[in-house]
Write an enzyme that holds these catalytic residues in place. Structure first.
Site, PDB file in Angstrom:
ATOM      1  CG  HIS A  81      39.438  -0.415  68.587  1.00 38.52           C
ATOM      2  ND1 HIS A  81      40.691  -0.210  68.050  1.00 38.52           N
ATOM      3  CD2 HIS A  81      38.565  -0.306  67.540  1.00 38.52           C
ATOM      4  CE1 HIS A  81      40.584  -0.005  66.745  1.00 38.52           C
ATOM      5  NE2 HIS A  81      39.301  -0.050  66.411  1.00 38.52           N
ATOM      6  CG  ASP A 110      52.713  30.398  70.538  1.00 40.40           C
ATOM      7  OD1 ASP A 110      51.758  29.604  70.513  1.00 40.40           O
ATOM      8  OD2 ASP A 110      53.807  30.127  71.076  1.00 40.40           O
ATOM      9  CD1 TRP A 146      31.759   3.628  68.445  1.00 39.91           C
ATOM     10  CD2 TRP A 146      32.020   5.774  69.008  1.00 39.91           C
ATOM     11  NE1 TRP A 146      31.269   4.397  67.427  1.00 39.91           N
ATOM     12  CE2 TRP A 146      31.415   5.720  67.735  1.00 39.91           C
ATOM     13  CE3 TRP A 146      32.287   7.035  69.560  1.00 39.91           C
ATOM     14  CZ2 TRP A 146      31.060   6.858  67.019  1.00 39.91           C
ATOM     15  CZ3 TRP A 146      31.928   8.163  68.841  1.00 39.91           C
ATOM     16  CH2 TRP A 146      31.329   8.073  67.586  1.00 39.91           C
ATOM     17  CB  SER A 173      41.017  18.412  76.034  1.00 36.82           C
ATOM     18  OG  SER A 173      41.949  18.478  74.992  1.00 36.82           O
ATOM     19  CB  SER A 174      37.482  18.918  72.094  1.00 41.64           C
ATOM     20  OG  SER A 174      38.047  17.671  71.909  1.00 41.64           O
ATOM     21  CG  HIS A 257      26.615  12.698  60.731  1.00 38.93           C
ATOM     22  ND1 HIS A 257      26.835  11.468  60.164  1.00 38.93           N
ATOM     23  CD2 HIS A 257      27.032  13.599  59.825  1.00 38.93           C
ATOM     24  CE1 HIS A 257      27.350  11.627  58.963  1.00 38.93           C
ATOM     25  NE2 HIS A 257      27.479  12.913  58.722  1.00 38.93           N
ATOM     26  CD  GLU A 259      33.968  13.441  67.149  1.00 38.81           C
ATOM     27  OE1 GLU A 259      33.767  14.623  67.502  1.00 38.81           O
ATOM     28  OE2 GLU A 259      35.065  12.871  67.237  1.00 38.81           O
ATOM     29  CE1 TYR A 261      31.294  14.691  56.443  1.00 39.45           C
ATOM     30  CE2 TYR A 261      29.424  14.547  57.928  1.00 39.45           C
ATOM     31  CZ  TYR A 261      30.027  14.228  56.725  1.00 39.45           C
ATOM     32  OH  TYR A 261      29.383  13.422  55.840  1.00 39.45           O
ATOM     33  CB  SER A 272      43.035  21.110  50.520  1.00 38.39           C
ATOM     34  OG  SER A 272      41.806  20.435  50.511  1.00 38.39           O
ATOM     35  CG  HIS A 306      22.546   9.035  58.799  1.00 34.34           C
ATOM     36  ND1 HIS A 306      23.152   9.969  58.020  1.00 34.34           N
ATOM     37  CD2 HIS A 306      23.422   8.809  59.798  1.00 34.34           C
ATOM     38  CE1 HIS A 306      24.340  10.272  58.502  1.00 34.34           C
ATOM     39  NE2 HIS A 306      24.525   9.579  59.588  1.00 34.34           N
ATOM     40  CG  HIS A 307      24.124   7.316  62.972  1.00 36.11           C
ATOM     41  ND1 HIS A 307      25.251   6.621  62.634  1.00 36.11           N
ATOM     42  CD2 HIS A 307      24.341   8.588  62.574  1.00 36.11           C
ATOM     43  CE1 HIS A 307      26.131   7.438  62.071  1.00 36.11           C
ATOM     44  NE2 HIS A 307      25.595   8.638  62.020  1.00 36.11           N
ATOM     45  CB  THR A 332      31.284  14.824  49.964  1.00 38.27           C
ATOM     46  OG1 THR A 332      30.609  15.173  51.180  1.00 38.27           O
ATOM     47  CG2 THR A 332      32.512  14.004  50.306  1.00 38.27           C
ATOM     48  CE  LYS A 335      36.682  19.807  50.836  1.00 35.42           C
ATOM     49  NZ  LYS A 335      36.669  20.884  51.791  1.00 35.42           N
ATOM     50  NE  ARG A 454      29.260  -1.688  64.983  1.00 36.85           N
ATOM     51  CZ  ARG A 454      29.098  -0.361  65.122  1.00 36.85           C
ATOM     52  NH1 ARG A 454      27.996   0.223  64.682  1.00 36.85           N
ATOM     53  NH2 ARG A 454      30.014   0.371  65.701  1.00 36.85           N
TER      54      ARG A 454
HETATM   55  C1  HEM Z   1      33.285  11.618  56.530  1.00 33.02           C
HETATM   56  C2  HEM Z   1      33.672  10.790  57.378  1.00 33.02           C
HETATM   57  C3  HEM Z   1      32.753   9.758  57.987  1.00 33.02           C
HETATM   58  C4  HEM Z   1      32.999   9.126  59.156  1.00 33.02           C
HETATM   59  C5  HEM Z   1      34.215   9.368  60.030  1.00 33.02           C
HETATM   60  C6  HEM Z   1      31.898   8.212  59.426  1.00 33.02           C
HETATM   61  C7  HEM Z   1      31.809   7.392  60.535  1.00 33.02           C
HETATM   62  C8  HEM Z   1      30.758   6.541  60.814  1.00 33.02           C
HETATM   63  C9  HEM Z   1      30.662   5.673  61.954  1.00 33.02           C
HETATM   64  C10 HEM Z   1      31.674   5.608  63.094  1.00 33.02           C
HETATM   65  C11 HEM Z   1      29.518   4.966  61.839  1.00 33.02           C
HETATM   66  C12 HEM Z   1      29.055   3.869  62.767  1.00 33.02           C
HETATM   67  C13 HEM Z   1      27.963   4.246  63.677  1.00 33.02           C
HETATM   68  C14 HEM Z   1      27.617   3.127  64.608  1.00 33.02           C
HETATM   69  O1  HEM Z   1      28.358   2.928  65.612  1.00 33.02           O
HETATM   70  O2  HEM Z   1      26.597   2.459  64.363  1.00 33.02           O
HETATM   71  C15 HEM Z   1      28.865   5.406  60.649  1.00 33.02           C
HETATM   72  C16 HEM Z   1      27.666   4.967  60.208  1.00 33.02           C
HETATM   73  C17 HEM Z   1      26.977   5.547  59.161  1.00 33.02           C
HETATM   74  N1  HEM Z   1      27.463   6.452  58.237  1.00 33.02           N
HETATM   75 FE1  HEM Z   1      29.232   7.323  58.313  1.00 33.02          FE
HETATM   76  N2  HEM Z   1      30.996   8.302  58.407  1.00 33.02           N
HETATM   77  C18 HEM Z   1      31.490   9.229  57.503  1.00 33.02           C
HETATM   78  C19 HEM Z   1      30.921   9.582  56.315  1.00 33.02           C
HETATM   79  C20 HEM Z   1      29.677   9.203  55.908  1.00 33.02           C
HETATM   80  C21 HEM Z   1      29.067   9.598  54.685  1.00 33.02           C
HETATM   81  C22 HEM Z   1      29.730  10.446  53.606  1.00 33.02           C
HETATM   82  C23 HEM Z   1      27.828   9.043  54.690  1.00 33.02           C
HETATM   83  C24 HEM Z   1      26.744   9.152  53.667  1.00 33.02           C
HETATM   84  C25 HEM Z   1      26.650  10.026  52.701  1.00 33.02           C
HETATM   85  C26 HEM Z   1      27.676   8.293  55.911  1.00 33.02           C
HETATM   86  C27 HEM Z   1      26.556   7.590  56.282  1.00 33.02           C
HETATM   87  C28 HEM Z   1      26.478   6.756  57.364  1.00 33.02           C
HETATM   88  C29 HEM Z   1      25.293   6.027  57.730  1.00 33.02           C
HETATM   89  C30 HEM Z   1      23.958   6.104  57.032  1.00 33.02           C
HETATM   90  C31 HEM Z   1      25.600   5.270  58.868  1.00 33.02           C
HETATM   91  C32 HEM Z   1      24.657   4.401  59.657  1.00 33.02           C
HETATM   92  C33 HEM Z   1      24.894   2.970  59.485  1.00 33.02           C
HETATM   93  C34 HEM Z   1      24.115   2.168  60.468  1.00 33.02           C
HETATM   94  O3  HEM Z   1      23.918   2.588  61.604  1.00 33.02           O
HETATM   95  O4  HEM Z   1      23.708   1.076  60.103  1.00 33.02           O
HETATM   96  N3  HEM Z   1      28.806   8.401  56.624  1.00 33.02           N
HETATM   97  N4  HEM Z   1      29.656   6.365  60.044  1.00 33.02           N
HETATM   98 CU    CU Z   2      26.106  10.002  60.784  1.00 29.81          CU
END
Ligand code: HEM
Ligand code: CU
Lengths: 530, 176
Positions: A81, A110, A146, A173-174, A257, A259, A261, A272, A306-307, A332, A335, A454
């Site tokens: 998923h 094009d 994932w 591809s990307s 990370h 990614e 963005y 926008s 931060h992950h 952010t 924006k 989770r």
């Molecule tokens: C902008 C689009 C964003 C997307 C698509 C996104 C996506 C994700 C995803 C998929 C995870 C899960 C990671 C995992 O599998 O453990 C995650 C975790 C996290 N995100 Fe985002 N995020 C976004 C924005 C942000 C922003 C704006 C912040 C903070 C200012 C942020 C802070 C975090 C943090 C700290 C985690 C870690 C959580 C943990 O592992 O316990 N993210 N994010």
């Molecule tokens: Cu991140």
């Protein structure tokens, strides 16, 4: 009004393009509009497949205990998923928008490399097939999540190898797509279309393409190391041979990370375009939008750990990554401020694209706030790997990226097809999606705060109520998307003819310089800009 | 320069960036190795140096010993299950491994500690985990661990669990 229209729109058929008819036309096409269409339909298909998996996951979680799937298969579903939604649905959707829109918005005939473009797309079905085949391997698809963390990935069955090759193809591809997009934007702009006159959608894609170029190869490297660890005796991630599984996490999140963005910036771009059009005002703070987008992209490279707060990194490291992450909230915030300021004293109207854009604005911001909560080290130590994280990233990816994609589809569908979609049905689709989305994900904040982990197929009784609500929301969300399919098909087949500029406030070149529907070949002689 | 040439040149440059970033991913491996060495993190299987061995007789710490094998046909156990030491005191324990396979096998032991942060106070002067161990078919080997518990160990820690896991080193005298 440049292009020569070389086919017969009155019949609504698309034969006779590029010499082939039927299926061969789509396989051999090098036209950016055809390829954009392919990307978008592929993305919708993957959205359906990933969505069905999500519904099965939520069905299992409707009640405590094990009902429908065994834990192994549950993990495989979660993994697929995630992979399918990110690499199969969201990313290709925005590449589809890029293909359709970038040449038209900058006045180019094009994409720069038309045949390469065909290749970038046709790699995707092969990748999807590999992912699907992995389910049939002994041991099934990988159940590693994932993020594909070592050391579990090193122990999985053959399905893992299929997934690794799929990721290679997706990455390829990307990267090809990114090269094409950058070259198109830098070299093919119409005379007078200076960089700082480009619509913001084009700007966000330029920056996104550079991000892709920088991080997709790193992901390819990470899965290649996993592959050689599995089969060729290397020990990148194997402690026994001097490797380290935590190293994988560092490499993965260096990709991971930025990614997020890659997913978010094109969504910002669509929003926008939509908000100014329905506010009948130019975008507030255009230049600051460009700078904020660049700042987000650059900062996204220094926040990856931060992950990884709980992997034993030193306190000084935790502090650095916490502050850096919080810093991203500044651009952010710029924006979000500019979008709100664009609407300030505008003459607003609320057609479906605008509704989705407003939904984006509210809920993406909410997702950003929960991101800030997770960025705080002591809080994240508590919340990491709970449903709170699931709620967070679904607010940014579903209520954020997916809502932006819906906004973009409703916004440009009249231009692309020459027909109007059914406004009433569109609005119903919006409200259903909005309600069900919050039903699914808002309650997951509570589950996470209460400690539900989770990636788990079973849970204690005390979590039952919120899980039931969440699952019911998921079933409703799934059904609501069938309505979306119906709206699009109805629009293509029997929509009322659309005017050249159905949205009063829209002002980019595809609205002002091209007829509706846009001809198959547009801007073969560059438009004249003032 | 016409447009096609310009496009091709830009394409080449961008492809080079992508290639470079692929290499960068691999360059992260030695880079992190260096950082870990410089910061002294992740030195689980390296000899510690101990400078001050002042014995703190006012405290006693229980050391619990644990042993595991990961997919390895070895019997692996400590000769005592636990012992008591004073911080700063030099102590030695012995482990025994038996290779139960009819072929030579090479393994590597990796320690882990409970509580996790106690690891940095458990100083190993001698350990079988510093090198890989190759055992002939049926061979039995006894191996010492000599260690000192750093007197700076926080006062609320009364027990440290030391757990070793042996992993097979692939491709060296065993299945690969
Ligand atoms: C902008 C689009 C964003 C997307 C698509 C996104 C996506 C994700 C995803 C998929 C995870 C899960 C990671 C995992 O599998 O453990 C995650 C975790 C996290 N995100 Fe985002 N995020 C976004 C924005 C942000 C922003 C704006 C912040 C903070 C200012 C942020 C802070 C975090 C943090 C700290 C985690 C870690 C959580 C943990 O592992 O316990 N993210 N994010
Ligand atoms: Cu991140």
């Amino acid at each position: 009004m440049s292009a020569v229209i070389d086919h017969d729109h009155a019949h609504g058929h698309h034969d006779h393009h590029g010499g082939y008819g039927g299926i061969m036309r789509w396989i051999t096409t090098t036209n950016h509009k055809d390829i954009g269409t392919l990307y978008l339909w592929f993305s919708f298909l993957m959205f359906g497949v990933g969505g069905i998996m999500a519904v099965v996951i939520r069905a299992e979680l409707f009640s405590p205990g094990l009902q429908f799937v065994n834990p192994d298969f549950f993990n495989q579903l979660t993994t697929m998923h995630g992979l399918i939604m990110i690499f199969g649905a969201i990313m290709p959707a925005f590449v589809g928008f890029a293909n359709w829109q970038i040449p038209m918005m900058i006045g180019a005939p094009d994409m720069a490399f038309a045949r390469l473009n065909n290749w970038s797309f046709w790699l995707l079905p092969f990748a999807a097939t590999l992912l699907a085949l992995s389910f049939l391997m002994p041991g099934g698809a990988p159940g590693v999540g994932w993020t594909m963390y070592a050391p579990l990935t090193v122990q999985m069955g053959m399905g893992m190898d299929f997934t690794i090759f799929a990721v290679h193809l997706l990455g390829m591809s990307s990267i090809l797509g990114a090269i094409n997009i950058i070259t198109t934007i830098l070299n093919l702009r119409a005379p007078g279309m200076t960089l700082l006159r480009m619509p913001l959608f084009v700007w966000t894609w330029l920056i996104t393409a550079y991000l892709l170029l920088a991080v997709m190869p790193v992901l390819a490297g990470a899965v290649t190391m996993t592959l050689t660890d599995r089969h060729f005796g290397t020990t990148f991630f194997n402690a026994a041979g001097g490797g380290d599984p935590v190293l994988y996490q560092h490499i993965f999140w260096f990709f991971g990370h930025p990614e997020v963005y890659v997913v978010a910036l094109p969504a910002f771009g669509v929003i926008s375009q939509v908000i100014p059009a329905f506010s009948r005002k130019p975008l507030f703070g255009y230049a600051s939008m460009v700078y904020a987008t660049s700042a987000i992209a650059i900062l996204s490279f220094i926040v990856w750990a931060h992950h990884m707060y709980t992997t034993g990194i030193p306190v000084s490291g935790q502090l650095f990554f916490m502050y850096a992450t919080i810093l991203i909230a500044v651009p952010t915030g710029v924006k979000v401020f500019n979008w709100v300021a664009t609407m300030w004293k505008g003459s607003l109207s609320f057609e479906t694209p605008m509704l989705f854009a407003l939904g984006f604005l509210f809920m993406f911001t909410l997702g950003g706030f929960t991101g800030l909560v997770l960025a705080l080290v002591p809080v994240d130590i508590q919340l990491q790997d709970t449903y709170y994280v699931v709620a967070h990233f679904h607010y940014v990816m579903v209520a954020g990226a997916l809502f932006a994609a819906f906004a973009g589809i409703y916004f440009w569908l009249p231009k692309w097809t020459g027909k109007m979609y059914d406004e009433t049905l569109g609005k119903i689709h919006f409200w259903l999606t909005l309600v069900f989305l919050n039903m699914i994900f808002f309650v997951q904040h509570f589950l996470g705060l209460a400690g539900m982990p989770r990636r788990i197929p079973d849970y204690p009784l005390m979590f039952e109520t919120w899980n039931k609500i969440s699952s019911l929301g998921a079933f409703g969300m799934g059904l609501a998307q069938l309505l979306f399919l119906y709206i699009v098909v109805k629009c293509i087949r029997s929509g009322a003819p659309a005017p050249q500029k159905p949205w009063e406030g829209a002002d980019s070149l595809e609205w002002t310089h091209l007829p509706t529907p846009v001809p198959y070949h547009s801007f073969e002689t560059p438009p004249v800009l003032h | 320069m016409n447009l096609e040439q310009a496009n091709r040149r830009l394409c080449m440059r961008l492809a080079l960036i992508a290639l470079g970033m692929f290499g960068f991913g691999f360059a992260l491996v030695p880079f992190y190795g260096q950082i870990c060495a410089a910061l002294g993190v992740n030195s689980l299987t390296q000899r510690d140096s101990v400078s001050n061995t002042q014995i703190d007789a006012s405290r006693t710490v229980t050391i619990e010993l644990d042993s595991n094998t990961h997919d390895l046909p070895w019997r692996f156990r400590p000769l005592v299950n636990h012992l008591q030491v004073h911080p700063g005191e030099l102590a030695t324990v012995e482990y025994e491994i038996v290779n139960q396979r009819a072929a030579p096998v090479t393994g590597q032991a990796v320690p882990s500690y409970g509580p996790q942060f106690a690891g940095e106070y458990f100083k190993k002067l001698e350990c079988f985990c510093f090198t890989q161990q190759t055992l002939a078919p049926g061979e039995t080997r006894r191996m010492p661990v000599t260690f000192v518990v750093d007197p700076k160990l926080p006062r609320d820690v009364n027990t440290i669990t030391v757990s070793y896991t042996f992993f097979e080193v692939a491709g060296r005298g065993g299945k690969s």
